[in-house]
Structure formats: structure tokens, C-alpha cells
Design a protein around this motif. Structure first.
Motif, PDB file in Angstrom:
ATOM      1  N   LYS A 259       4.522   6.048  -4.932  1.00 30.63           N
ATOM      2  CA  LYS A 259       4.693   6.231  -6.380  1.00 30.63           C
ATOM      3  C   LYS A 259       3.637   7.172  -6.926  1.00 30.63           C
ATOM      4  CE  LYS A 259       6.732   1.770  -7.567  1.00 30.63           C
ATOM      5  NZ  LYS A 259       6.339   0.427  -8.044  1.00 30.63           N
ATOM      6  N   LEU A 260       2.396   6.964  -6.483  1.00 32.10           N
ATOM      7  CA  LEU A 260       1.294   7.790  -6.974  1.00 32.10           C
ATOM      8  C   LEU A 260       1.515   9.257  -6.622  1.00 32.10           C
ATOM      9  CD1 LEU A 260      -1.390   7.391  -8.416  1.00 32.10           C
ATOM     10  CD2 LEU A 260      -2.503   7.358  -6.206  1.00 32.10           C
ATOM     11  N   LYS A 261       2.148   9.483  -5.483  1.00 36.14           N
ATOM     12  CA  LYS A 261       2.352  10.861  -5.057  1.00 36.14           C
ATOM     13  C   LYS A 261       3.695  11.412  -5.527  1.00 36.14           C
ATOM     14  CE  LYS A 261       0.509   9.954  -0.779  1.00 36.14           C
ATOM     15  NZ  LYS A 261       0.063  10.357   0.564  1.00 36.14           N
ATOM     16  N   GLY A 262       4.283  10.731  -6.499  1.00 39.55           N
ATOM     17  CA  GLY A 262       5.411  11.332  -7.195  1.00 39.55           C
ATOM     18  C   GLY A 262       6.796  10.952  -6.704  1.00 39.55           C
ATOM     19  N   VAL A 263       6.911   9.974  -5.819  1.00 39.77           N
ATOM     20  CA  VAL A 263       8.244   9.525  -5.415  1.00 39.77           C
ATOM     21  C   VAL A 263       8.758   8.597  -6.512  1.00 39.77           C
ATOM     22  CG1 VAL A 263       9.593   8.389  -3.616  1.00 39.77           C
ATOM     23  CG2 VAL A 263       7.511   9.618  -3.026  1.00 39.77           C
ATOM     24  N   LYS A 264      10.021   8.792  -6.906  1.00 38.41           N
ATOM     25  CA  LYS A 264      10.515   8.043  -8.061  1.00 38.41           C
ATOM     26  C   LYS A 264      11.744   7.208  -7.745  1.00 38.41           C
ATOM     27  CE  LYS A 264       8.703  11.377 -11.251  1.00 38.41           C
ATOM     28  NZ  LYS A 264       8.951  12.689 -11.805  1.00 38.41           N
ATOM     29  N   GLY A 265      11.923   6.170  -8.560  1.00 46.41           N
ATOM     30  CA  GLY A 265      13.164   5.394  -8.552  1.00 46.41           C
ATOM     31  C   GLY A 265      13.503   4.769  -7.214  1.00 46.41           C
ATOM     32  N   ARG A 266      14.779   4.903  -6.836  1.00 54.69           N
ATOM     33  CA  ARG A 266      15.246   4.254  -5.615  1.00 54.69           C
ATOM     34  C   ARG A 266      14.659   4.879  -4.365  1.00 54.69           C
ATOM     35  NH1 ARG A 266      21.514   3.910  -6.781  1.00 54.69           N
ATOM     36  NH2 ARG A 266      21.437   2.452  -8.531  1.00 54.69           N
ATOM     37  N   ALA A 267      14.252   6.136  -4.493  1.00 58.51           N
ATOM     38  CA  ALA A 267      13.710   6.833  -3.324  1.00 58.51           C
ATOM     39  C   ALA A 267      12.461   6.137  -2.800  1.00 58.51           C
ATOM     40  CB  ALA A 267      13.389   8.277  -3.688  1.00 58.51           C
TER      41      ALA A 267
ATOM     42  N   PRO B 140      -2.061  13.629  -5.975  1.00 63.00           N
ATOM     43  CA  PRO B 140      -1.976  14.493  -7.174  1.00 63.00           C
ATOM     44  C   PRO B 140      -2.276  13.736  -8.469  1.00 63.00           C
ATOM     45  CG  PRO B 140       0.203  14.056  -6.282  1.00 63.00           C
ATOM     46  CD  PRO B 140      -0.761  13.417  -5.363  1.00 63.00           C
ATOM     47  N   VAL B 141      -3.529  13.350  -8.654  1.00 62.17           N
ATOM     48  CA  VAL B 141      -3.942  12.685  -9.893  1.00 62.17           C
ATOM     49  C   VAL B 141      -5.156  13.409 -10.450  1.00 62.17           C
ATOM     50  CG1 VAL B 141      -3.122  10.404  -9.238  1.00 62.17           C
ATOM     51  CG2 VAL B 141      -5.429  11.068  -8.636  1.00 62.17           C
ATOM     52  N   THR B 142      -5.331  13.326 -11.771  1.00 58.39           N
ATOM     53  CA  THR B 142      -6.504  13.961 -12.359  1.00 58.39           C
ATOM     54  C   THR B 142      -7.623  12.932 -12.503  1.00 58.39           C
ATOM     55  OG1 THR B 142      -5.826  13.407 -14.588  1.00 58.39           O
ATOM     56  CG2 THR B 142      -5.030  15.494 -13.720  1.00 58.39           C
ATOM     57  N   THR B 143      -8.837  13.441 -12.650  1.00 55.91           N
ATOM     58  CA  THR B 143      -9.978  12.547 -12.806  1.00 55.91           C
ATOM     59  C   THR B 143      -9.806  11.691 -14.056  1.00 55.91           C
ATOM     60  OG1 THR B 143     -11.295  14.272 -11.816  1.00 55.91           O
ATOM     61  CG2 THR B 143     -12.498  12.500 -12.871  1.00 55.91           C
ATOM     62  N   GLY B 144      -9.293  12.292 -15.118  1.00 52.30           N
ATOM     63  CA  GLY B 144      -9.085  11.559 -16.364  1.00 52.30           C
ATOM     64  C   GLY B 144      -8.164  10.366 -16.172  1.00 52.30           C
ATOM     65  N   GLN B 145      -7.073  10.577 -15.446  1.00 50.16           N
ATOM     66  CA  GLN B 145      -6.149   9.476 -15.196  1.00 50.16           C
ATOM     67  C   GLN B 145      -6.834   8.339 -14.444  1.00 50.16           C
ATOM     68  OE1 GLN B 145      -3.261  11.781 -13.107  1.00 50.16           O
ATOM     69  NE2 GLN B 145      -1.947  12.071 -14.875  1.00 50.16           N
ATOM     70  N   VAL B 146      -7.658   8.709 -13.455  1.00 46.29           N
ATOM     71  CA  VAL B 146      -8.328   7.679 -12.658  1.00 46.29           C
ATOM     72  C   VAL B 146      -9.310   6.897 -13.521  1.00 46.29           C
ATOM     73  CG1 VAL B 146      -9.906   7.293 -10.728  1.00 46.29           C
ATOM     74  CG2 VAL B 146      -8.041   8.927 -10.498  1.00 46.29           C
TER      75      VAL B 146
ATOM     76  N   HIS C 148       5.506  10.589   1.087  1.00 44.40           N
ATOM     77  CA  HIS C 148       6.157  11.357   0.027  1.00 44.40           C
ATOM     78  C   HIS C 148       6.828  12.615   0.570  1.00 44.40           C
ATOM     79  CE1 HIS C 148       2.208  12.977   0.616  1.00 44.40           C
ATOM     80  NE2 HIS C 148       2.412  13.984  -0.189  1.00 44.40           N
ATOM     81  N   ARG C 149       7.042  12.654   1.894  1.00 39.24           N
ATOM     82  CA  ARG C 149       7.724  13.795   2.542  1.00 39.24           C
ATOM     83  C   ARG C 149       7.097  15.122   2.154  1.00 39.24           C
ATOM     84  NH1 ARG C 149       9.390  10.901   5.989  1.00 39.24           N
ATOM     85  NH2 ARG C 149      10.282   9.013   5.217  1.00 39.24           N
ATOM     86  N   PRO C 150       5.813  15.300   2.421  1.00 40.62           N
ATOM     87  CA  PRO C 150       5.166  16.561   2.040  1.00 40.62           C
ATOM     88  C   PRO C 150       5.598  17.676   2.987  1.00 40.62           C
ATOM     89  CG  PRO C 150       3.667  15.252   3.329  1.00 40.62           C
ATOM     90  CD  PRO C 150       4.915  14.436   3.186  1.00 40.62           C
TER      91      PRO C 150
ATOM     92  N   TYR D 129       0.822  -1.201   0.000  1.00 40.46           N
ATOM     93  CA  TYR D 129       0.000   0.000   0.000  1.00 40.46           C
ATOM     94  C   TYR D 129       0.861   1.257   0.000  1.00 40.46           C
ATOM     95  CZ  TYR D 129      -3.403   3.503   1.426  1.00 40.46           C
ATOM     96  OH  TYR D 129      -4.177   4.627   1.486  1.00 40.46           O
ATOM     97  N   LEU D 130       1.847   1.276   0.889  1.00 41.17           N
ATOM     98  CA  LEU D 130       2.672   2.483   0.993  1.00 41.17           C
ATOM     99  C   LEU D 130       3.510   2.687  -0.262  1.00 41.17           C
ATOM    100  CD1 LEU D 130       3.699   2.357   4.741  1.00 41.17           C
ATOM    101  CD2 LEU D 130       1.977   3.793   3.668  1.00 41.17           C
TER     102      LEU D 130
END
Lengths: 310, 250
Positions: free
Chosen positions: A100-108, B94-100, A149-151, A94-95
Motif C-alpha cells: 500500500k505504501l508503495k502505491g498498490v491500490k484496491g484489490r491489487a 515513495p514517501v516524503t519526510t513530511g508525511q512520515v 509493488h512490481r517495480p 508487513y507485505l
């Protein structure tokens, strides 16, 4: 960090949030207080871009939450009220998905997920499906999701809701730990929590802001801060007459007689010292005194005073 | 695009991490196997001028099992998120409705395509096992699977829309099958009323039965492509707007 201006939300005929404005600057921990149904969750949902405001606007990090929603959302870690989670996933899955969804990339991704898991005390549960976790652990997963994602900004909606006292202490400690690195906006109706953690308090009731200040300023500015308890053996009518003659006294309330002692509650102007004059008066009149006590004001009193309906 | 892929993979994985997806896959392969064996029985009993593929897609239970696939694969998509409340965590990321919407739809379509793999394998296996030259040609095979794909695009989109309307999976499923059955019976209007009324042409155009009939003979024509692709786009557009509607200022 957060700038809210005349924000309103109306659901049909019900005005949930009514023109509120406040600011949260970087590094602050702000407690968002209010009775149930005051509009806390609605406000937080508007800030996170989940609900559009009916009128007014709000920005996070300079991005409008409605017009530049995705950009604004990037700097927020949000933990909703009842911590919705995908139950069939394991904690780590889940995490990882959320990071990833919140923009964390690669090895991070891996390092941040692992770090968050240990920060939130989930190390021994990382491979467990979320469905099998207890409420306290799910709450931690929710918090970990907000953090992963360290906001720059954490928005937590009643993070200790429904936990047992030990878990509450653990979550609070965690929040205090996080406060060193993040700006936090925290909604709750548990006042001791706010007194312990927050540097600023926003009290909201029926969709309107009733107070916005530091906890200590709020307590000082409160009417009931000057409440003195006074127990004497004397004729109550005499006492009342003599007391009322003194200056800086707002109100004298007679609470009746208990085992020969007359009980009084004296409300004085805030920021004045009346106890010395009271004891002098009692000595002069030869009243035996049992109690002369000034109540410490608490945030609870502020809250009750501001949000009481009667 | 990155968010789309992350969401798509999560959705697709969701079909296989619960027994649900495997049950649907098993159901689909049993039903297509049943269709094939029914068709083969027909071949042994009577002389039939059609190909095996045509006969397998015209068994009595084909439409029954086919239409029921769509509520099964789509009912969870949005209603589950709504019921669990995860729609809130989803849309505060941070996702758009279209992506979902597109990721969920694409995952459902992918799973739908996978459901037809066993059936294709069964046709190919006929040749391998019996060592009789398969009684069908490339054209009917390609035609059948292209119309199956086209119908799948449209019907999955309908399921997507139904799922976004409610937080109850059951209701989403019932709405989907209701719309699909209605669409199916509209295809029979010309069989019942004949074709001497002005709108008869419309009913010909939207009749999935006629499309399947033509395509499984290997007659591939463009109007069904236009019909299914444009309807898919239209239904997805409505789905997007309905999901996005929570973000509208009222």
C-alpha cells in the motif's frame, strides 16, 4: 533504466564513492562487485534516494534520484543489506503495509501480496510474526518487499549474505526467475553468483569503477587468462633460455623442483596459442614433459587482479 | 495524503499490537483514578470551594504522572526505526519526510487522546454511580480537557523531536522528560522570584501550571492556544528538518 554520471559521496574526509559513471539498460542483470568497503552500499543508497550524493547525478527511469526522489523511488524495489523489517508484524501484514505504501491500490493489494508470498516461498510462513523467522526466511521477506509493488527495477544489496548453501541456491533461483521480468542491479562479493546470474559486471574498488563489461569479456581481457603450467625434466637455466626466445611470451616463472620435475609458470599474451610451440620445443630438445596445461581464466582472477592492494 | 493515512494507521496500530501501549493506557487510567479518588477524599475531609475537576487536576501526583506519559508514548517513534534500520526501507519507499513526521506525530497524539478517555469516563461515572449531582460544571470540564489537549500537542511534538535525535529509546525518553521538567520548572520562576523583573511576563505566559489552573476553573483564554499551537508547529518544523537532514547535500 539507470543512468549514473560522475556520482561521488564523501563522508567527512573519507571519499566513499569517487566519480563513478555507468548505465544499466532495461532487462539487464547487472552485478555490482567489489571488496568490503568499496562503496557498493553507498552507491545503492544514493540510487534509492536514501543518501544524497556529494556531487554528480543519477537518474532512474528518467527521474533524478535527488530532485525527483519520490518519482524515482516509485519504480525501484530495494532490498537493503541487512534486511531491516518490523519484527512485530506478520509476514502478510508487513507485505500488505509495504504494498500500500508503495502505491498498490484496491484489490491489487491482496492479489499482489499473495502472489509475491508464493513466489518467494513464504506461503507456509504468511501468518508468522517476522521476529520468529529464521535468517533465510527474513531474507525472503526482504526480497518479497522489494517485489511486492512490481517495480521495473530491483536493487538488491547482497541478497544472499549470511545464508546457508541451500538457501543461497533457492534465492539465486528466485533471482534468475525474476530476471525474466525485471531489470536487476545486484551487489555482492560472491563471484560465482555473478558468473551464474549477471549479464554485465561493474567492478568497483575504493570508490572507483575498475571494470564494466560482460563477465566473459572481462575474463578474456585479463592478463592471467594466458597462464600456462609446464613441468619438465631438464636443466632449468636451459629451459628458461629457450622459452624466453619464443615470441608472445611475457614472463617465465620457475616454481622450483618437485620429485625431479622442474615446475614452470609461463605467462603469455592473451588470445595467443602457445601450447603447440611448447610441445614442439620439448620434443626437439628431448625434454620429458609431465604437464602442459593452460588455466581457464575465471571472474575470480579478474576480481583479484583489479582489486588487489599489494 | 494516501501515504499519510497508511503510515498513520500502521503507527497507531503499533501502540496496540504490543503490550507496551496497553501498559501505558493502564498506567494513565490508574493515575487519573488515583487523582479523582484523592480529590474526593479532600472533599470529604474539608469544605472545598473548588470543583471536583479542579481538585482532581491539582493533586500532588498529577504533574508527575502527566509529564511521564510523553516519553512513554513518543520515545519509540523514530529511534526504533533508526535502531532496527527500517528507516532505510521507510525512506526508500515513495514517501516524503513530511508525511512520515506528521503521521508519526498524529498517531502519538491520537494515542495520547485515548489515554484521557478513562479519566473522562471516571468523571461522568461519578454522577452515574453516586447519583449525587456531580460537583463540577461543564466549563471546568471543557476547560481542563482543552488545556490537557493543548499541552499534549506541544509535549508530544517535543517527544517526537527527541526521538528523531537518537537511535536509543532510553536517551530519547530522558531528553523528553528533561525538557518537559525544565519547561515545568520555568513555570515556577515567578512563584520563586516574584514578578518585579522585566521578563516576568514571559514566565507567566509559558507556565503550564497557571494555564491548567485557569482552564480547570473554566476560564478559557486565547494566549495559551496561541502559545501551544505555535510551539507545536515550530517543534514539528525542527523535527522535519532534522529527519530530512540525511537528504541534504553536504
Amino acid at each position: 533504466m539507470i543512468h549514473v554520471q560522475q556520482l561521488s559521496k564523501r563522508f567527512g574526509r573519507h571519499q566513499a564513492v569517487d566519480g563513478i559513471s555507468f548505465d544499466v539498460s532495461e532487462g539487464e542483470i547487472v552485478g555490482f562487485l567489489g571488496p568490503n568497503g568499496a562503496g557498493k552500499t553507498t552507491t545503492l543508497r544514493m540510487l534509492t534516494g536514501y543518501l544524497p550524493p556529494t556531487s554528480g547525478n543519477a537518474s532512474i527511469n528518467g527521474f533524478d534520484v535527488f530532485k525527483q526522489s519520490v518519482k524515482a523511488r516509485r519504480s525501484i524495489g530495494y532490498m537493503p543489506e541487512d534486511v531491516p523489517l518490523y519484527r512485530e508484524m506478520t509476514v502478510k501484514e508487513y507485505l500488505t503495509f509495504r504494498a500500500k505504501l508503495k502505491g498498490v491500490k484496491g484489490r491489487a493489494v491482496r492479489s499482489q501480496v499473495n502472489q509475491t508470498i508464493s513466489e518467494c516461498g513464504l506461503s507456509d510462513r504468511r501468518r508468522k510474526p517476522i521476529a520468529t523467522l529464521s535468517k533465510g526466511y527474513r531474507q525472503r521477506v526482504g526480497l518479497a518487499d522489494a517485489l511486492v509493488h512490481r517495480p521495473e527495477l530491483l536493487i538488491l544489496d547482497e541478497p544472499t549474505n549470511g545464508l546457508d548453501p541451500n538457501q543461497i541456491i533457492a534465492i539465486r533461483k528466485l533471482i534468475q526467475e525474476l530476471a525474466k521480468k525485471h531489470t536487476i542491479l545486484l551487489s555482492t562479493h560472491i563471484l560465482s553468483e555473478v558468473e551464474m546470474i549477471c549479464s554485465k559486471v561493474v567492478i568497483i574498488d575504493q570508490g572507483k569503477i575498475k571494470a564494466c563489461d560482460t563477465p566473459s569479456n572481462l575474463v578474456q581481457g585479463m592478463r592471467h587468462a594466458g597462464r600456462i603450467q609446464f613441468e619438465v625434466k631438464a636443466d632449468p637455466i636451459q629451459v628458461r633460455k629457450k622459452l624466453s626466445a619464443l615470441t608472445e611470451i611475457k614472463k617465465v616463472l620457475h616454481g622450483g623442483k618437485q620429485a625431479g620435475w622442474e615446475q614452470f609458470e609461463i605467462i603469455v599474451d592473451s588470445g595467443t596459442e602457445t601450447r603447440e610451440r611448447l610441445s614442439n620445443l620439448a620434443a626437439q630438445e628431448r625434454w620429458p614433459v609431465k604437464t602442459l596445461y593452460r588455466h581457464e581464466g575465471r571472474l575470480e582472477d579478474v576480481f583479484v587482479e583489479l582489486t588487489r592492494r599489494d | 495524503m494516501r501515504e499519510f493515512i497508511i503510515l498513520y494507521r500502521k503507527e497507531l496500530k503499533g501502540y496496540f499490537t504490543s503490550p507496551f501501549g496497553w501498559v501505558v493506557l493502564a498506567f494513565a487510567s490508574v493515575m487519573s483514578g488515583l487523582s479523582l479518588s484523592t480529590a474526593m477524599k479532600g472533599f470529604t475531609d474539608n469544605a472545598i470551594a473548588d470543583t471536583l475537576v479542579y481538585a482532581a487536576f491539582h493533586t500532588p501526583h498529577f504533574w508527575f504522572s502527566f509529564l511521564f506519559l510523553f516519553p512513554l508514548i513518543t520515545m519509540k517513534l523514530f529511534s526504533e526505526e533508526e535502531r532496527l534500520g527500517t528507516i532505510e526501507t521507510l525512506f526508500t519507499a515513495p514517501v516524503t519526510t513530511g508525511q512520515v513526521v506528521l503521521s508519526k506525530y498524529a498517531a502519538a497524539v491520537t494515542f495520547y487522546i485515548l489515554l484521557w478517555v478513562p479519566s473522562l469516563f471516571q468523571f461522568l461515572a461519578f454522577d452515574w454511580i453516586t447519583s449525587i449531582p456531580a460537583p463540577y460544571d461543564q466549563g471546568s470540564l471543557i476547560g481542563s480537557y482543552s488545556i490537557i489537549f493543548l499541552m499534549g500537542l506541544y509535549f508530544t511534538a517535543i517527544g517526537c523531536l527527541a526521538s528523531s535525535l537518537t537511535s536509543s529509546q532510553i536517551i530519547a525518553g530522558i531528553v523528553t522528560i528533561g525538557i518537559l521538567l525544565l519547561h515545568y520548572f520555568l513555570g515556577y520562576v515567578t512563584f520563586i522570584w516574584g514578578n518585579d523583573f522585566a521578563a516576568a511576563g514571559v514566565f507567566y505566559q509559558i507556565s503550564s501550571q497557571l494555564h491548567l489552573d485557569e482552564f480547570s476553573r473554566g476560564v478559557i483564554s486565547s494566549p495559551p492556544f496561541v502559545y501551544y499551537l505555535s510551539m507545536t508547529a515550530f517543534v514539528l518544523f525542527i523535527t522535519h528538518h532534522h529527519v530530512d537532514h540525511r537528504r541534504w547535500k553536504k
